[in-house]
Design an enzyme around this catalytic site. Sequence first.
Site, mmCIF file in Angstrom:
data_model
loop_
_atom_site.group_PDB
_atom_site.id
_atom_site.type_symbol
_atom_site.label_atom_id
_atom_site.label_comp_id
_atom_site.label_asym_id
_atom_site.label_seq_id
_atom_site.Cartn_x
_atom_site.Cartn_y
_atom_site.Cartn_z
ATOM 1 N N CYS A 114 0.806 -1.219 0.000
ATOM 2 C CA CYS A 114 0.000 0.000 0.000
ATOM 3 C C CYS A 114 0.839 1.270 0.000
ATOM 4 O O CYS A 114 0.348 2.353 -0.287
ATOM 5 C CB CYS A 114 -0.957 0.009 1.188
ATOM 6 S SG CYS A 114 -0.141 0.162 2.794
ATOM 7 N N HIS A 163 -5.546 4.346 9.516
ATOM 8 C CA HIS A 163 -6.825 3.639 9.457
ATOM 9 C C HIS A 163 -6.595 2.136 9.543
ATOM 10 O O HIS A 163 -5.490 1.650 9.290
ATOM 11 C CB HIS A 163 -7.571 3.977 8.163
ATOM 12 C CG HIS A 163 -7.994 5.403 8.073
ATOM 13 N ND1 HIS A 163 -7.126 6.395 7.637
ATOM 14 C CD2 HIS A 163 -9.171 6.031 8.355
ATOM 15 C CE1 HIS A 163 -7.752 7.564 7.670
ATOM 16 N NE2 HIS A 163 -8.984 7.373 8.090
ATOM 17 N N HIS A 205 -3.384 11.208 15.561
ATOM 18 C CA HIS A 205 -3.927 10.511 14.400
ATOM 19 C C HIS A 205 -2.829 9.604 13.860
ATOM 20 O O HIS A 205 -1.720 10.048 13.577
ATOM 21 C CB HIS A 205 -4.347 11.506 13.321
ATOM 22 C CG HIS A 205 -4.680 10.865 12.010
ATOM 23 N ND1 HIS A 205 -5.815 10.105 11.813
ATOM 24 C CD2 HIS A 205 -3.999 10.841 10.820
ATOM 25 C CE1 HIS A 205 -5.832 9.654 10.556
ATOM 26 N NE2 HIS A 205 -4.736 10.090 9.939
#
Length: 315
Positions: free
Chosen positions: A233, A273, A270
């Site tokens: 990815c 995901h 953060h």
Amino acid sequence: MKKLATFAGGCFWCMVKPFTAYEGVFDVISGYTGGEKENPTYEDICSGRTGHYEAIEISYDDEYISYNDLLKIYWKQINPYDDGGQFSDRGSQYESAIFYHDLDQKREAEESKKALEELSGKKVYTEIVEAGKFYPAEEYHQDYYKKNQNHYNLYYKNSGRQKFLKENWDKNNFSREKLRKKLTNIQFEVTQNDMTEVPFENEYYNNFEKGIYVDVVDGTPLFSSSDKFDSGCGWPAFGKTIEEACVYYRSDYSFGRMRTEVRSVNANSHLGHVFLDGPDKFAKRRYCINSASLKFIQYDKMEEYGYGEYKKYVK
């Protein structure tokens, strides 16, 4: 050991999903508790006259996830400063509460509530009461976020829950001015402003050295090299976290689709995901994480930097 935890945080549709992502959580059931009437229906609860709360009952294994970990997750799903309900849902049936099942849970809940009040400087209205009879809600309420995804997503957003959680819990206790000096520009933008770095042009996407990855903001251990894999990815990919409750999850509806955001519990950075397209050995989980939110600690440096106790996570 299998145990129970019971929480109320407004509409139970929105309280189930956050807990299901953690290893050690067997089941999360929507239901009603705290009232006098036996076998109440949803219509009874909506009247606000039965004394019940909409609540969830969590079955969990405390060898994998502790009650204190569940409390950390719980606070980040609610508005504890609201004494009249939660978000757009008003009335006693939607108020927040922690229902303890033993004295240890009571003590931990009280300590957690006190710490939150001291940290925020605000009164926390979440009640802490002894658990009573829990009545599972009607079947169509169970796992509502799966059965009625579109309606759930709209409700989660339009109820005001998503906006409040992002504006309040997504702010950490670290001074942004200090962080700007401590972090590089990309580290600051990723961890504080939810930016995503460029794939294949980041520090750790192809790093497979032996060691651990910690939160770049506060140094909390997050991932082990043993659980890192090449997903293609362009970002670091992991199959699991070092400890279950070192991160928490947030529904993310940006870019016109629903994703599950991953944030660190302590610094509230953060991270990235999590997706369900990973290897079978990791129950299909693929944590797609920004390099800029991480700092890599080489295995032979872990003792020197105070992470010796985490060597057991690196094979």
